[in-house]
Design a protein around this motif. Structure first.
Motif, PDB file in Angstrom:
ATOM      1  N   LYS A 129       0.826  -1.212   0.000  1.00 15.24           N
ATOM      2  CA  LYS A 129       0.000   0.000   0.000  1.00 15.24           C
ATOM      3  C   LYS A 129       0.860   1.263   0.000  1.00 15.24           C
ATOM      4  O   LYS A 129       0.701   2.148  -0.845  1.00 15.24           O
ATOM      5  CB  LYS A 129      -0.927   0.001   1.237  1.00 15.24           C
ATOM      6  CG  LYS A 129      -1.787  -1.252   1.343  1.00 15.24           C
ATOM      7  CD  LYS A 129      -2.714  -1.206   2.529  1.00 15.24           C
ATOM      8  CE  LYS A 129      -1.998  -1.149   3.874  1.00 15.24           C
ATOM      9  NZ  LYS A 129      -1.262  -2.378   4.218  1.00 15.24           N
ATOM     10  N   THR A 130       1.797   1.345   0.960  1.00 13.16           N
ATOM     11  CA  THR A 130       2.661   2.525   1.024  1.00 13.16           C
ATOM     12  C   THR A 130       3.508   2.635  -0.231  1.00 13.16           C
ATOM     13  O   THR A 130       3.724   3.729  -0.773  1.00 13.16           O
ATOM     14  CB  THR A 130       3.558   2.450   2.281  1.00 13.16           C
ATOM     15  OG1 THR A 130       2.718   2.459   3.429  1.00 13.16           O
ATOM     16  CG2 THR A 130       4.520   3.612   2.336  1.00 13.16           C
ATOM     17  N   THR A 131       3.969   1.480  -0.723  1.00 15.53           N
ATOM     18  CA  THR A 131       4.763   1.497  -1.954  1.00 15.53           C
ATOM     19  C   THR A 131       3.957   2.094  -3.101  1.00 15.53           C
ATOM     20  O   THR A 131       4.478   2.864  -3.919  1.00 15.53           O
ATOM     21  CB  THR A 131       5.232   0.069  -2.298  1.00 15.53           C
ATOM     22  OG1 THR A 131       5.903  -0.474  -1.163  1.00 15.53           O
ATOM     23  CG2 THR A 131       6.167   0.071  -3.488  1.00 15.53           C
TER      24      THR A 131
ATOM     25  N   LEU B 132      -3.683   9.609   1.386  1.00 13.79           N
ATOM     26  CA  LEU B 132      -3.598   9.533   2.845  1.00 13.79           C
ATOM     27  C   LEU B 132      -3.096   8.152   3.239  1.00 13.79           C
ATOM     28  O   LEU B 132      -3.728   7.150   2.918  1.00 13.79           O
ATOM     29  CB  LEU B 132      -4.974   9.788   3.473  1.00 13.79           C
ATOM     30  CG  LEU B 132      -5.613  11.144   3.179  1.00 13.79           C
ATOM     31  CD1 LEU B 132      -7.068  11.170   3.653  1.00 13.79           C
ATOM     32  CD2 LEU B 132      -4.823  12.251   3.865  1.00 13.79           C
ATOM     33  N   ASP B 133      -1.954   8.098   3.948  1.00 12.96           N
ATOM     34  CA  ASP B 133      -1.387   6.810   4.354  1.00 12.96           C
ATOM     35  C   ASP B 133      -1.710   6.546   5.827  1.00 12.96           C
ATOM     36  O   ASP B 133      -1.064   7.091   6.720  1.00 12.96           O
ATOM     37  CB  ASP B 133       0.126   6.803   4.117  1.00 12.96           C
ATOM     38  CG  ASP B 133       0.672   5.382   4.053  1.00 12.96           C
ATOM     39  OD1 ASP B 133      -0.075   4.444   4.402  1.00 12.96           O
ATOM     40  OD2 ASP B 133       1.839   5.221   3.651  1.00 12.96           O
ATOM     41  N   GLU B 134      -2.705   5.723   6.062  1.00 14.74           N
ATOM     42  CA  GLU B 134      -3.145   5.341   7.403  1.00 14.74           C
ATOM     43  C   GLU B 134      -3.368   6.545   8.315  1.00 14.74           C
ATOM     44  O   GLU B 134      -2.783   6.644   9.395  1.00 14.74           O
ATOM     45  CB  GLU B 134      -2.147   4.363   8.039  1.00 14.74           C
ATOM     46  CG  GLU B 134      -1.933   3.146   7.148  1.00 14.74           C
ATOM     47  CD  GLU B 134      -1.408   1.931   7.891  1.00 14.74           C
ATOM     48  OE1 GLU B 134      -1.445   1.945   9.131  1.00 14.74           O
ATOM     49  OE2 GLU B 134      -0.970   0.983   7.235  1.00 14.74           O
ATOM     50  N   PRO B 135      -4.240   7.472   7.905  1.00 11.32           N
ATOM     51  CA  PRO B 135      -4.456   8.685   8.716  1.00 11.32           C
ATOM     52  C   PRO B 135      -5.127   8.386  10.057  1.00 11.32           C
ATOM     53  O   PRO B 135      -5.039   9.202  10.963  1.00 11.32           O
ATOM     54  CB  PRO B 135      -5.380   9.538   7.834  1.00 11.32           C
ATOM     55  CG  PRO B 135      -6.083   8.563   6.958  1.00 11.32           C
ATOM     56  CD  PRO B 135      -5.099   7.458   6.713  1.00 11.32           C
TER      57      PRO B 135
ATOM     58  N   PHE C 110       1.829  11.006   5.399  1.00 10.86           N
ATOM     59  CA  PHE C 110       2.737   9.878   5.547  1.00 10.86           C
ATOM     60  C   PHE C 110       2.295   8.948   6.680  1.00 10.86           C
ATOM     61  O   PHE C 110       1.680   9.385   7.645  1.00 10.86           O
ATOM     62  CB  PHE C 110       4.160  10.385   5.816  1.00 10.86           C
ATOM     63  CG  PHE C 110       4.693  11.182   4.664  1.00 10.86           C
ATOM     64  CD1 PHE C 110       5.380  10.568   3.634  1.00 10.86           C
ATOM     65  CD2 PHE C 110       4.463  12.552   4.591  1.00 10.86           C
ATOM     66  CE1 PHE C 110       5.843  11.305   2.553  1.00 10.86           C
ATOM     67  CE2 PHE C 110       4.917  13.292   3.513  1.00 10.86           C
ATOM     68  CZ  PHE C 110       5.615  12.656   2.490  1.00 10.86           C
ATOM     69  N   GLN C 111       2.658   7.673   6.509  1.00 11.50           N
ATOM     70  CA  GLN C 111       2.284   6.679   7.520  1.00 11.50           C
ATOM     71  C   GLN C 111       2.863   7.061   8.885  1.00 11.50           C
ATOM     72  O   GLN C 111       2.181   6.994   9.893  1.00 11.50           O
ATOM     73  CB  GLN C 111       2.799   5.302   7.079  1.00 11.50           C
ATOM     74  CG  GLN C 111       2.289   4.179   7.939  1.00 11.50           C
ATOM     75  CD  GLN C 111       2.593   2.816   7.328  1.00 11.50           C
ATOM     76  OE1 GLN C 111       3.018   2.703   6.172  1.00 11.50           O
ATOM     77  NE2 GLN C 111       2.378   1.778   8.101  1.00 11.50           N
ATOM     78  N   THR C 112       4.127   7.451   8.905  1.00 12.12           N
ATOM     79  CA  THR C 112       4.713   8.056  10.094  1.00 12.12           C
ATOM     80  C   THR C 112       4.742   9.549   9.814  1.00 12.12           C
ATOM     81  O   THR C 112       5.411   9.977   8.885  1.00 12.12           O
ATOM     82  CB  THR C 112       6.166   7.580  10.293  1.00 12.12           C
ATOM     83  OG1 THR C 112       6.204   6.185  10.087  1.00 12.12           O
ATOM     84  CG2 THR C 112       6.676   7.932  11.662  1.00 12.12           C
TER      85      THR C 112
HETATM   86 MG    MG Z   1       2.323   1.095   4.818  1.00 13.58          MG
END
Ligand code: MG
Ligand code: ADP
Length: 599
Positions: free
Chosen positions: A390-392, A523-526, A432-434
């Motif tokens: 997913k992030t990729t 949105l990465d895991e907001p 970002f996820q982080t």
């Molecule tokens: Mg991820």
């Protein structure tokens, strides 16, 4: 990109009142400098002049070291270069003699060019290696000054330039140098408080996020190296005149250390701190004559004490505002309804499409033949177990990874792989996820960074504090405050971001992304780390953003959130699409339920 016109929230006089507290310490230093000639002797004229000259150099170097975070420890090289250029031009060794006030600007140009030459390795070399490259340059300059006897006088040296009356007396020259130091302070403060200064800090502390907002690292660094090089060379010309005679020995490594440590003990990201640091380090060895021989030792001790006792330097000591405790039971209460006044409604039309995207890391097929469409005004959910790609996928869309296969299009245009800094201009923003937030900047500044490319004033306009620069600042600040209201963080606008909670950082990132009026928001895991109430509010916020015409690609683990708000959902497993369809279709998809939802 055009942006909404936002009326300035404050009228000019009260805006001045707002910066007055920041101005007071500088005015005090300036007042002391102006009074000094009336209460002391020529000996202090020399020390004061020297401090002023050092500060002309340090004010520029501070932007390189303290703001951009590049460890340029060999900056004495540019001082040397400026000193010799000015002296040689005034002496007429290579061409007809030039008056000193013409030689200084020429030296500034030479310094600017070499400032870039010394600085450019920073684009490729990390911290320590860059530091060594600047030292190498310092050695080269000294060696050339020694070897090129016909021009520089070699080891015998050359006379420094003489300034005409009224600058040919100790105090006359002192006032000239104080004047130039004041101008340098003004210039560097203008840059520091512009979108360029914020961009430098963003590149230092959150490079990936800075690129995602469209900040071009090479352009920013070149601009700053030009400025720092020019200031250092002017300082060199002034230094040569103060010394009356220069040899390569005059430019010791100790000087470089002094400049560098002045910034470190001053505190990075500050102007007042390094200014006080420069004054302290210039005066310190003079206070007791026997200490002069120990100056390097003193600097080192001072540095150790500062690093161990107050790591933030003098600036952190003087930062009273951020010592006030924050309320502990803060709730994030977004007001999505306010979006309409701030974010331009998107005309829409273009769809972001991925076809057959593939990317491997070594043997790991992170994504393998991915098809995906993000339509304007729609929310597309991307779910799957950890490591499913997913992030990729987000990184490919935002240009951090170049896919090994497949195509990406935005409407009819191909979206070229790579070049993350160009994505913002294409209307693609992300979180970002982080969370990647600049801890040392205020919440408001963090959000303003999101709008860096929306500003219109050039670097030179910002440097000279021209009207267009002020218009940019007012526009960015008003929009950022508005967006902080939208995400429910306006009461924390002036707080340092590293004092906030994790959930608050997530909302800062959303506000920062919205500064671009994005066509697409990734949105990465907001919702990670948010409470149930906060997730509900986040859902309402995302829906409101979408209603303005923005297409949202939502990577999430919270199935409830996904099913509640997504129009389309793609399920990934080991980089491949396991299922794709509407929320209802996915919810009843057998494989998805057994493999992922586990119900
Ligand atoms: Mg991820
Ligand atoms: P997700 O976001 O779905 O949890 P990622 O996209 O982060 O998953 O990762 C997908 C796969 O690619 C994982 O196996 C991960 O280990 C691998 N991966 C991701 N980024 C890199 C990288 N920079 N180098 C090597 N492997 C990576």
């Amino acid at each position: 990109m055009t942006s909404v016109t936002v009326t300035p929230p404050r009228s000019e006089p009260s805006a001045f009142r707002a910066v007055l507290p920041q101005l007071v310490p500088f005015l005090c230093v300036f007042a002391v400098a102006m009074i000094l000639p009336f209460v002391s002797n020529d000996y202090w004229a020399l020390i004061g002049t020297r401090a002023a000259i050092y500060w002309v150099l340090v004010s520029g170097l501070n932007l390189v070291v303290g703001f951009a975070g590049h460890l340029a420890i060999g900056y004495v090289a540019l001082l040397t270069l400026g000193a010799y250029t000015t002296s040689v031009l005034v002496a007429g060794n290579v061409m007809p003699a030039v008056p000193v006030f013409a030689a200084l600007p020429i030296a500034a140009v030479v310094g600017a060019v070499f400032g870039v030459v010394v600085g450019l390795p920073a684009l490729r070399l990390r911290t320590f290696y860059f530091a060594m490259s600047t030292l190498g340059f310092a050695t080269i300059v000294t060696q050339i000054a020694l070897a090129w006897q016909s021009v520089t006088g070699g080891g015998i040296g050359i006379a420094g330039p003489e300034f005409p009356a009224p600058f040919n007396t100790a105090w006359g020259y002192y006032y000239l140098c104080i004047g130039l130091a004041a101008v340098s302070t003004w210039i560097s403060a203008n840059i520091a408080h512009s979108r360029f200064g914020r961009a430098l800090v963003a590149l230092r502390d959150a490079e990936v996020a800075a690129e995602a907002t469209g900040i071009s690292k090479p352009r920013m660094l070149i601009a700053i190296f030009l400025l720092a090089g020019a200031l250092a060379a002017i300082a060199g010309g002034l230094f040569a005149s103060l010394q009356t005679y220069i040899t390569p020995d005059a430019f010791t490594f100790d000087l470089s250390v002094l400049f560098f440590i002045a910034i470190l003990i001053g505190g990075r990201g500050s102007i007042l701190g390094p200014l006080l640091g420069t004054i302290i380090l210039t005066i310190l060895p003079e206070l007791a004559a026997p200490l002069a021989a120990w100056s390097t030792f003193l600097y080192a001790v001072l540095l150790l004490v500062i690093v161990l006792v107050i790591p933030g330097g003098i600036a952190a000591l003087l930062d009273f505002r951020n010592r006030r405790p924050l309320p502990s039971n803060r709730a994030i209460l977004p007001r999505p309804a306010a979006l309409g006044d701030i974010v331009r409604k998107r005309a829409g039309g273009k769809t972001l499409s991925l076809r057959g995207i593939a990317l491997s890391f070594g043997n790991v097929r992170a994504i393998d033949g991915l098809d995906l469409d993000v339509a304007p005004g729609r929310i597309h959910g991307l779910i799957g177990p950890n490591g499913s790609g997913k992030t990729t996928t987000l990184n490919v869309i935002s240009g951090y990874y170049a896919a090994k296969g497949g195509t990406m299009t935005l409407g009819d245009d191909a979206l070229p792989p790579g070049m993350p800094a160009l994505r913002a201009a294409r209307g693609i923003a992300r979180t970002f996820q982080t969370p990647r937030v600049i801890g040392e900047a205020s919440v408001l500044q963090n959000v303003m960074i999101g709008g860096t490319i929306e500003g219109e004033a050039s670097f030179v306009e910002a440097l000279l504090s021209l009207p267009r620069h002020h218009r940019d600042e007012r526009m960015l600040a008003a929009k950022a405050r508005g967006l902080l209201g939208v995400v429910g963080l306006e009461t924390l606008a002036d707080v340092r971001a590293d004092r906030l909670q994790h959930s608050e950082l997530r909302f800062i990132e959303i506000a920062r992304a919205l500064m671009l009026d994005p066509d697409f928001l990734l949105l990465d895991e907001p919702a990670a780390g948010l409470s149930a109430d906060e997730i509900d509010r986040l859902a309402a916020l995302i829906k409101a953003i979408c209603a303005r015409g923005t297409g949202v690609l939502l990577v999430e683990h919270h199935a409830d959130l996904i099913f509640a708000i997504c129009d389309q959902i793609t399920v990934l497993n080991l980089g491949r699409i396991l299922a794709a369809g509407t929320a209802a279709e996915i919810r009843s998809h057998k494989e998805v339920v057994s493999a992922y939802l586990g119900a």
